[in-house]
Design a protein around this motif. Sequence first.
Motif: not given
Length: 561
Positions: A248-249, A463-467, A492-494
């Motif tokens: 992740a990133k 950043d797609l996985i970043k909260n 939901d996508f992840l």
Amino acid sequence: MVPIQKSNLKTLLITIAFLLIANGISMRFFHRFDLTKDKRYTLSETSLNIIKQVQEPLSIKIYMQGELPAEFKRLQQETQQLLEEFQAYNKNIVFEFVNPLENEDSSMDNIKELYRKGLTPVNITVDDKGKQSQAMVFPWAIAVYNNKEVNIPLLKNKMGATTTEKVIGSVQHLEYSIADAINKITTVKQKKIAVIKGNGELQDILMAKFLLQIRESYHIGPFTLDSVAKSPIQSLEALEKYDLAVIAKPTEAFSDAEKQVLDQYIINGGKTLWLVDQVAVEMDSLYNSAGATLAYPRELNLNDMFFKYGFRINPDIIKDEQGSPIKLATGEQGSATQYQDFNWKFAPLVYPESTHPIVKNLGGIKFDFANPIDTLKNGIKKTVLLKSSQYSKKVGTPVEVNLDIVAEETSPNHYIKSGNIPMGVLLEGQFHSVFENRVLPFEQSTFKKEGTASKMIVISDGDLIKNQLDKNFQPVELGFDQRSGNLYDNKDFLLNCVNYLLDDTGLINIRSKDLDLPLLDKEKVYENYTQTQIITIGLPILILTLFGLLFTFIRKRKYSK
């Protein structure tokens, strides 16, 4: 009279015999008939297998009872009917509907307890013939099994959707939500996920919501590649004990030895989820006096590895007219400062067009400074899961990114043959090692040039996985943007990506189930309220009355003779 009595007795005995035979057959052969057009109440094979796992009493409490708006009443009915289907196949499953607001004296304590468990209410506006009022609804359920407890979300939030649209989407996901919850508390965790560390990847708190969610179904653990420098073989052997690696990133370059460990993990059948930024630029760096920052290529030393696997992440950023909203101050600074929503073109909002189970029926997914992905021909099957809109293009780097772009005026002519850029790709097949016909960074007697069938998903935005974090530095829901107040479908996508890579395709297929849920058009009902009442209430009563009168008339006429 005697012949009539004998005839009646014979008929009675035949009826009793028929009922006994039918009852005996029904006890031996179990079958449910679903007469709906879309087979809404026909449980999937995956759900039936999950139901078989319930060997002890499993109780489900649904917190939707009492005076509910019409849409939520429909959601309540659909939930009850589906749970009855689950219960029909396994009597160990019991459920009850609870109204947490029923008792005024204890309602506040109930609300606090539900909040503590993570069950947040939904405040909605109820429109009854033009009269509006506020109502609080808890669209949640809790399943308990062998002292284990799991929350079941019944309402699926969808950005920009009306309450009716949300309910329709929620009904489509009901079977998945219930089956997934039952699976989590009845199945012993078996598969393991490694979260790769050591190359400047995201901190755990910045992807806490993702980690907490997948922890409910899988074992997870950090795996640091720093040990590769001293003991690469042992590091590879340790990594191969995991079923999936999440990268992740990363922000620091990978050494050749680290690449060999990851490469051989993939060649030996390990699954990978890559979330990679090839351009260094952050949204927070824009909030300065100049309102600008520099975007420049990031060197991760992964290009040759990706090229060998059949794809390339280019060091460009995607500019998309279908962007996400951003709030910026307008007018004079000070106490009278006002904020206005603008379209931020460097945060593409992607609505999946693919029918692949990973993305089917998902809403908008938010990116930040995503990069273009090129796919290459090498015998690996490639499926584009996410791509930009047709009105998008690549912007080369290094380049200055400025907030003034929100005032830029464009036309469709600026995006001729430049859109639909891949940003998320699934790769499946037998990968070839990047070190094939090359000198190995470290000696490995078990080195393989070509591996067994494997899968990986590549997303060109870390950043797609970043909260985000709130003012107390606590993680907020994955996909929730505090600046705009919108909730996107990133989580939901992840989760679908993880489930698919780990071969839990059954649950994904349930999630992508298509249902046709017809609901009344409120505006038409309000316009023709009296006529609607006559059709829905008066007409059935009239038909029953006419039938009763006709039946009485025929009966009197027959037996009066």
